[in-house]
Design a protein around this motif. Structure first.
Motif, PDB file in Angstrom:
ATOM      1  N   SER A   1      70.691 120.662 -86.114  1.00 13.23           N
ATOM      2  CA  SER A   1      69.361 120.055 -86.182  1.00 13.23           C
ATOM      3  C   SER A   1      68.468 120.918 -87.063  1.00 13.23           C
ATOM      4  O   SER A   1      68.744 122.097 -87.279  1.00 13.23           O
ATOM      5  N   ILE A   2      67.406 120.328 -87.569  1.00  9.20           N
ATOM      6  CA  ILE A   2      66.428 121.078 -88.354  1.00  9.20           C
ATOM      7  C   ILE A   2      65.753 122.107 -87.443  1.00  9.20           C
ATOM      8  O   ILE A   2      65.347 121.791 -86.322  1.00  9.20           O
ATOM      9  N   TYR A   3      65.675 123.350 -87.920  1.00 10.38           N
ATOM     10  CA  TYR A   3      65.159 124.506 -87.166  1.00 10.38           C
ATOM     11  C   TYR A   3      66.060 124.876 -85.982  1.00 10.38           C
ATOM     12  O   TYR A   3      65.741 125.790 -85.232  1.00 10.38           O
ATOM     13  N   GLY A   4      67.157 124.121 -85.749  1.00  9.64           N
ATOM     14  CA  GLY A   4      67.955 124.353 -84.550  1.00  9.64           C
ATOM     15  C   GLY A   4      67.289 123.811 -83.300  1.00  9.64           C
ATOM     16  O   GLY A   4      67.599 124.241 -82.182  1.00  9.64           O
ATOM     17  N   LEU A   5      66.380 122.842 -83.453  1.00  6.22           N
ATOM     18  CA  LEU A   5      65.677 122.274 -82.302  1.00  6.22           C
ATOM     19  C   LEU A   5      66.663 121.631 -81.334  1.00  6.22           C
ATOM     20  O   LEU A   5      67.607 120.957 -81.739  1.00  6.22           O
TER      21      LEU A   5
ATOM     22  N   PRO B   1      72.682 125.041 -83.444  1.00  5.92           N
ATOM     23  CA  PRO B   1      72.671 125.621 -84.795  1.00  5.92           C
ATOM     24  C   PRO B   1      71.693 124.914 -85.730  1.00  5.92           C
ATOM     25  O   PRO B   1      71.501 123.700 -85.658  1.00  5.92           O
ATOM     26  N   ASP B   2      71.088 125.700 -86.608  1.00  2.00           N
ATOM     27  CA  ASP B   2      70.181 125.156 -87.615  1.00  2.00           C
ATOM     28  C   ASP B   2      70.972 124.469 -88.720  1.00  2.00           C
ATOM     29  O   ASP B   2      71.999 124.976 -89.177  1.00  2.00           O
ATOM     30  N   HIS B   3      70.486 123.317 -89.155  1.00  6.46           N
ATOM     31  CA  HIS B   3      71.178 122.514 -90.172  1.00  6.46           C
ATOM     32  C   HIS B   3      71.393 123.308 -91.459  1.00  6.46           C
ATOM     33  O   HIS B   3      72.510 123.383 -91.981  1.00  6.46           O
ATOM     34  N   TYR B   4      70.319 123.897 -91.978  1.00  8.61           N
ATOM     35  CA  TYR B   4      70.421 124.658 -93.229  1.00  8.61           C
ATOM     36  C   TYR B   4      71.444 125.779 -93.104  1.00  8.61           C
ATOM     37  O   TYR B   4      72.303 125.963 -93.981  1.00  8.61           O
ATOM     38  N   GLU B   5      71.365 126.557 -92.037  1.00 10.69           N
ATOM     39  CA  GLU B   5      72.216 127.740 -91.911  1.00 10.69           C
ATOM     40  C   GLU B   5      73.698 127.379 -91.882  1.00 10.69           C
ATOM     41  O   GLU B   5      74.532 128.111 -92.431  1.00 10.69           O
ATOM     42  N   ILE B   6      74.041 126.256 -91.244  1.00  5.04           N
ATOM     43  CA  ILE B   6      75.440 125.820 -91.215  1.00  5.04           C
ATOM     44  C   ILE B   6      75.855 125.231 -92.559  1.00  5.04           C
ATOM     45  O   ILE B   6      76.869 125.622 -93.157  1.00  5.04           O
ATOM     46  N   SER B   7      75.074 124.280 -93.058  1.00  3.29           N
ATOM     47  CA  SER B   7      75.464 123.568 -94.279  1.00  3.29           C
ATOM     48  C   SER B   7      75.536 124.488 -95.488  1.00  3.29           C
ATOM     49  O   SER B   7      76.480 124.418 -96.287  1.00  3.29           O
ATOM     50  N   VAL B   8      74.547 125.357 -95.633  1.00  2.00           N
ATOM     51  CA  VAL B   8      74.517 126.228 -96.805  1.00  2.00           C
ATOM     52  C   VAL B   8      75.636 127.267 -96.743  1.00  2.00           C
ATOM     53  O   VAL B   8      76.197 127.649 -97.771  1.00  2.00           O
ATOM     54  N   TYR B   9      76.000 127.703 -95.544  1.00  2.00           N
ATOM     55  CA  TYR B   9      77.155 128.597 -95.414  1.00  2.00           C
ATOM     56  C   TYR B   9      78.422 127.885 -95.899  1.00  2.00           C
ATOM     57  O   TYR B   9      79.242 128.465 -96.624  1.00  2.00           O
TER      58      TYR B   9
END
Length: 475
Positions: A236-240, A247-255
């Protein structure tokens, strides 16, 4: 690593369980369409309680446009109940997820002590009904299944019962099986063991959903992704999410994109826009520690490196995709970099003078107990050396080209204290002061925040009291 991984964003379902979060119909639609533009393949929504004032269109206004897109599908999550599944059918989406508790403690307290066999029967019936209702994506969610592999397992949370569950669900009409760490206590090793065990028992897709109660949601997700044990990861966005989130969307996807070369179908350049739009839509600021938050540097050695070559501290791919010059802010404080003063006056004075001025400004910041502003740096340099610099030139070095001043001429009846208290709390505002005379209020700030012009924001909110405005860089 080239394995395909499906990202399921549940900001609009799990995210709304987060304390204080409640989306309007328009917000759901805007957020959902931003995720479509990002390229997120699976977007999850809740089953609303229509008898409690909610309307079907609260969700379908968003899901209809998502379903019409070429790359994304909408998914409704509901309980393992015939009435819920039939209600989910009204949303006319391609996907539905059905959850049912399987751990001993949750079966006892939430489901009137039903047995493992009864749990299997209900899941089997639910998956059959999902297919009959026309859902193409059918997810069986074995809620709290992580207990079977944790230090908190009950007497019935055995490997034998886990095996029985997976084998049984494997024979159902489910297209994907979700093994959530519902209470967020698994370690990376336990997460790997759970999915390895399941992978040996089924060829169906497996989904990971990790909660962050012990701060392990990201590391657990990465562990099973690196082992190529899952086909879908839920973010989710911000890991909400519930309690401490997921998990935060950005942190997973960008990894996955930057480091693992996994095809997730998302546009690397769109994360900045997606997150800043979410911030703008919901008024929820990007958390201070988030990778997409503007970088503020006050350590002199760090600033020196960044002024010469930003890649010394910021990875090249982040510079390429995540930041523009306005979001890297070099402050002037007690650790002021000589390099900043060198850029400003180095061509006009010798090195000893540069060092002396640097120490003087840093000492002033130390005395003040806080970082100082470009206008103060300009005045200190002029007073000591006689060199006149423009606010614009100083701001580019000290705060970045986005920093400046707003000058407001106000109506005499203006509730100035209310304005000061409000505007001083806005992101990017360093200070605000009342000045009596030709200028009534001076605001030192970043002139644009998340593509929103700060002056326009002030004018829109306080137009009743403002007689004239001006953005100021030059003297």
């Amino acid at each position: 690593m080239t394995k395909t991984l499906n990202i399921l964003d549940t900001t609009l379902r799990e995210g709304e369980i987060h304390p204080g979060i409640s989306y309007s119909t328009n917000e759901r639609k805007e957020i959902g369409l931003d995720l479509v533009e990002l390229g997120t393949p699976r977007i999850e929504f809740p089953l609303l309680s229509l008898g409690r004032g909610a309307k079907l269109t609260d969700i379908t206004s968003a899901t209809k446009e998502i379903e019409e897109s070429s790359n994304s599908i909408a998914i409704i999550q509901c309980r393992s109940l015939k009435s819920d599944i039939e209600s989910a059918q009204q949303y006319e989406v391609k996907g539905c997820a059905v959850y049912l508790a399987v751990s001993e403690i949750q079966r006892k307290n939430k489901l009137n002590e039903i047995s493992i066999e009864e749990t299997i029967n209900r899941l089997t019936e639910s998956m059959t009904l999902l297919k009959e209702c026309g859902f193409k994506y059918r997810r069986a969610v074995l809620e709290d299944v992580s207990k079977f592999f944790s230090a908190y397992k009950g007497k019935e949370d055995t490997i034998e019962n886990f095996t029985k569950l997976i084998k049984a669900v494997n024979e159902t009409e489910a297209t994907i099986i979700s093994l959530p760490d519902t209470f967020g206590a698994l370690t990376p090793g336990q997460s790997i063991k759970m999915f390895k065990t399941a992978r040996q028992l089924t060829k169906k897709e497996l989904a990971g959903h990790f909660h962050n109660d012990y701060g392990r949601a990201l590391t657990n997700s990465i562990a099973v992704i690196e082992q190529e044990l899952i086909d879908e990861i839920q973010v989710s966005i911000y890991g909400l999410g519930a309690r401490n989130g997921i998990p935060d969307h950005y942190e997973i996807s960008v990894y996955c994109l930057d480091d693992l070369n996994i095809d997730i179908g998302e546009n690397r350049d769109s994360f900045w826009k997606t997150y800043h739009n979410f911030e703008k839509i919901t008024k929820i600021p990007i958390p201070w520690r988030h990778p997409l938050k503007a970088i503020r540097e006050s350590a002199g050695t760090h600033i020196k490196q960044q002024l010469k070559n930003k890649e010394g501290y910021i990875p090249k791919k982040k510079l390429l995709h995540d930041f523009n010059e306005q979001e890297i802010i070099h402050e002037a404080g007690k650790y002021l970099s000589k390099q900043q003063i060198q850029i400003l006056i180095g061509s006009l004075v010798d090195e000893k003078t540069v060092i002396r001025i640097t120490n003087k400004i840093a000492g002033y910041a130390q005395l003040r107990g806080k970082n100082i502003l470009p206008i103060e740096v300009r005045d200190l340099i002029q007073k000591d050396t006689g060199i006149k610099l423009s606010i614009e030139d100083v701001s580019k070095v000290i705060y970045g080209s986005n920093f400046g001043f707003l000058i407001l001429k106000l109506d005499p009846k203006t509730p100035a204290r209310v304005m000061v208290d409000d505007i001083s709390s806005w992101e990017g505002v360093e200070w605000i002061t009342q000045i009596y005379g030709s200028i009534d209020m001076l605001i030192a700030c970043q002139l644009k925040i998340n593509e929103e012009n700060t002056l326009e924001k002030v004018k829109k909110k306080y137009r009743k009291w403002i007689q004239s405005t001006e953005e100021w860089f030059a003297e």
